[in-house]
Design an enzyme around this catalytic site. Sequence first.
Site, mmCIF file in Angstrom:
data_model
loop_
_atom_site.group_PDB
_atom_site.id
_atom_site.type_symbol
_atom_site.label_atom_id
_atom_site.label_comp_id
_atom_site.label_asym_id
_atom_site.label_seq_id
_atom_site.Cartn_x
_atom_site.Cartn_y
_atom_site.Cartn_z
ATOM 1 N N ARG A 1 17.711 86.896 88.129
ATOM 2 C CA ARG A 1 19.139 87.114 87.886
ATOM 3 C C ARG A 1 19.623 88.475 88.377
ATOM 4 O O ARG A 1 20.806 88.733 88.450
ATOM 5 C CB ARG A 1 19.443 86.958 86.389
ATOM 6 C CG ARG A 1 19.518 85.498 85.998
ATOM 7 C CD ARG A 1 19.614 85.326 84.529
ATOM 8 N NE ARG A 1 18.580 84.406 84.062
ATOM 9 C CZ ARG A 1 18.139 84.345 82.842
ATOM 10 N NH1 ARG A 1 18.629 85.157 81.917
ATOM 11 N NH2 ARG A 1 17.220 83.485 82.505
ATOM 12 N N SER B 1 12.537 84.732 85.367
ATOM 13 C CA SER B 1 13.981 84.474 85.497
ATOM 14 C C SER B 1 14.843 85.723 85.306
ATOM 15 O O SER B 1 15.870 85.882 85.959
ATOM 16 C CB SER B 1 14.400 83.381 84.525
ATOM 17 O OG SER B 1 14.128 83.809 83.216
ATOM 18 N N GLU C 1 6.427 89.679 98.158
ATOM 19 C CA GLU C 1 7.391 90.122 99.167
ATOM 20 C C GLU C 1 8.706 90.390 98.443
ATOM 21 O O GLU C 1 9.435 89.449 98.118
ATOM 22 C CB GLU C 1 7.571 89.075 100.267
ATOM 23 C CG GLU C 1 6.335 88.845 101.117
ATOM 24 C CD GLU C 1 5.329 87.876 100.493
ATOM 25 O OE1 GLU C 1 5.727 87.092 99.605
ATOM 26 O OE2 GLU C 1 4.146 87.923 100.867
ATOM 27 N N LYS D 1 -7.000 84.577 106.579
ATOM 28 C CA LYS D 1 -6.487 85.883 106.988
ATOM 29 C C LYS D 1 -6.405 86.868 105.821
ATOM 30 O O LYS D 1 -6.466 88.060 105.998
ATOM 31 C CB LYS D 1 -5.103 85.708 107.613
ATOM 32 C CG LYS D 1 -5.173 85.016 108.984
ATOM 33 C CD LYS D 1 -3.819 84.883 109.615
ATOM 34 C CE LYS D 1 -2.962 83.865 108.890
ATOM 35 N NZ LYS D 1 -1.708 83.574 109.604
#
Lengths: 204, 470
Positions: free
Chosen positions: A115, A111, A135, A175
């Site tokens: 933020r 968290s 990502e 994959k």
Amino acid sequence: MSIISKEKINNLLTSKAENSLTITPILDNEKQIGESTIDLRLGTKFEVDMRTRKPFFDPLSDRRPIETFFQDTYRNFGEKFILYPQQLVLASTFEYVKLPDNLFGIIFTRSSWNRLGLNISSVLQSGYAGVINLELVNNSSNPIALYPGLRIVQLILFSVDGEEREAYFSDSISKYVANSDPKLSSISEDEDLQMLKNKFPINS
Amino acid sequence: MIISKEEYLNNLLDSFCKYEEKLNILSNKAYPSDIVKKFIENDLKMIITEFKKIAHNDLKNNDDFFSDKTILANNIWDQGHLQRIAKAVANTDFKSHPLEIMNVFRDLIKDIEKNDFEILTIPREEMNFSFSEIWFKLKMFLEKELNMTGFTVNKKFIKLTFPKNHKNNLLLSGIFFHEIGHYLVEENNFADKIFQKIDFNSDDFLSLRKCIYANKGNQLGQVELVNIFRRCYLINWIRELLSDILAVYTVGPGFVFSMFDFVINSTNINNFYNDNLSNTCSVSHPRLSFRFNLMLKALKELKIYNELPELLKEKIESYQDAYANSNNQQQNRSGNIIINNINYTVQESKFMFQKLEDIINDLTPDMLAESKQLLGEKNIINKNKLSQAEKLAEQRIKEVIPPNELNNIAADPIAIINSGWYAKFLYKNSLKKRVGKIDGKNGDYDLNLLINDLMKYSLRTSRIQRRWQG
């Protein structure tokens, strides 16, 4: 389907049974394993997306492989990596994770990073083996300094009911298998693309 | 003189200015280590600025003769030292840096060598490895002969070239250890020390006179014989064999299997079919069966050979037999060597090579003992590291888990490297069953890729884990 608790996580991690849970290395067990989550650290390798001469990436065209849109780089533990607003960077967890066939996992950004504008979420299939791809996209308007070694995401594990299934990594069409570095998208290997090419050729 | 002193110096200054331009471009590049940038910006630029000053001062001077300093600068330039350094720096970058294995070498060399150093890794297209120091001797020369002071980088620069396609091939990393062996042999005058231990009065050594002809009726006594073999054959063979021993002592079977892989890679298919594996001697290398034999001796001397699983021992012995029984015929050549202006003809023969091997066999105990001393006990492979490798292969790689730790303790890097070979030989079939992607369509390529990925990850993380836990 139920969330796996701290006690069970620790039991699974220390179990000598074949096909148990592996998360390696856990540098600080006490800090990293929470009541129902496991904190994972940011790894040391990064794939940074680049603006190139080609206007876009096309999964149906093999003329310009996806590797040419990214540049790899490395940072030591404790060394700074700057993530600029709206920049896509592929990183991975420091830890290598192998899930047994009866567990699946979900990861979320911790968290405190959420933020700051960093949101990651991903699903790990049963039997997954490898570092977890992260990502990274900075959704704030300010650059963020990231440091390999910091706890960045949390993994939540769920038990899967039903009969035994084939492990993700033994599936020859998987994959992403046993990756040890951030892995670029393998969208070009998607079988649907071949179907589109064959059944719906552009000039028909 | 065909051209004037002024024309010559202008030409030299032009070369220096172009070099300076090149340094400006190189200083803008990103390098695996910040030291490289500092080295270009401070030290290389300082040298070229000084060279330009020397040439320019000489240009202003109306003397017909070149100054001593200009001659020195010109000689350094002609010998290509500075150009070689710039070329090495230009070819090293982040993308081509085999980070994981370099850290293993860095830790190893740091432990053995007293001097500080930096490794410049240079990828090459061809299947070739080399390891050499490119800066320190030049620096000392410039300090002594041109009174240049104020160099900021007071460390050795080691140039390591490797085949680009094998950057991440840790199964071949044993070859790197052999190249480090060459570096250690060179830096410690190790081959010369061993050469001095030859009994120059022995029949074996003196019988080598039969293979050499001193032209123009010059004398060929013991002194001449020593000088000849200090320059070719014996000294080169000792260098090669010492590098092999140092590699066996550090990485053990991991080196032997890398070496097998490497020689098979360079074997022609016809030679393979006709049991005609290349097993010949040359001025620089002893025959492979002799090298394999010494590697085996070194493994046995460490008392680790018997600890190897049967399959691995069989593999080593089968390679050794295949080379020892090769039908490959030695092409005996003759070559000339000039020492103190006297031309000697060396006629290669079975007799000469046999004598050289006999002489080296007598030196083997010294070569083994001194290699051990040079490396230090900590850096020598032992039963524990091998037993760890075996466990890492069985408990980790076989289960598609990286061999980075055992029971929450970071694994030893040498054990990690060996675990890859153990897994490849012992658990190939179970890995094939477990990982559908390794379906054999690409031969062993996918298997090697998986093992290399797991090893690479392990070398990287175990180093961090060791530091974290330390």
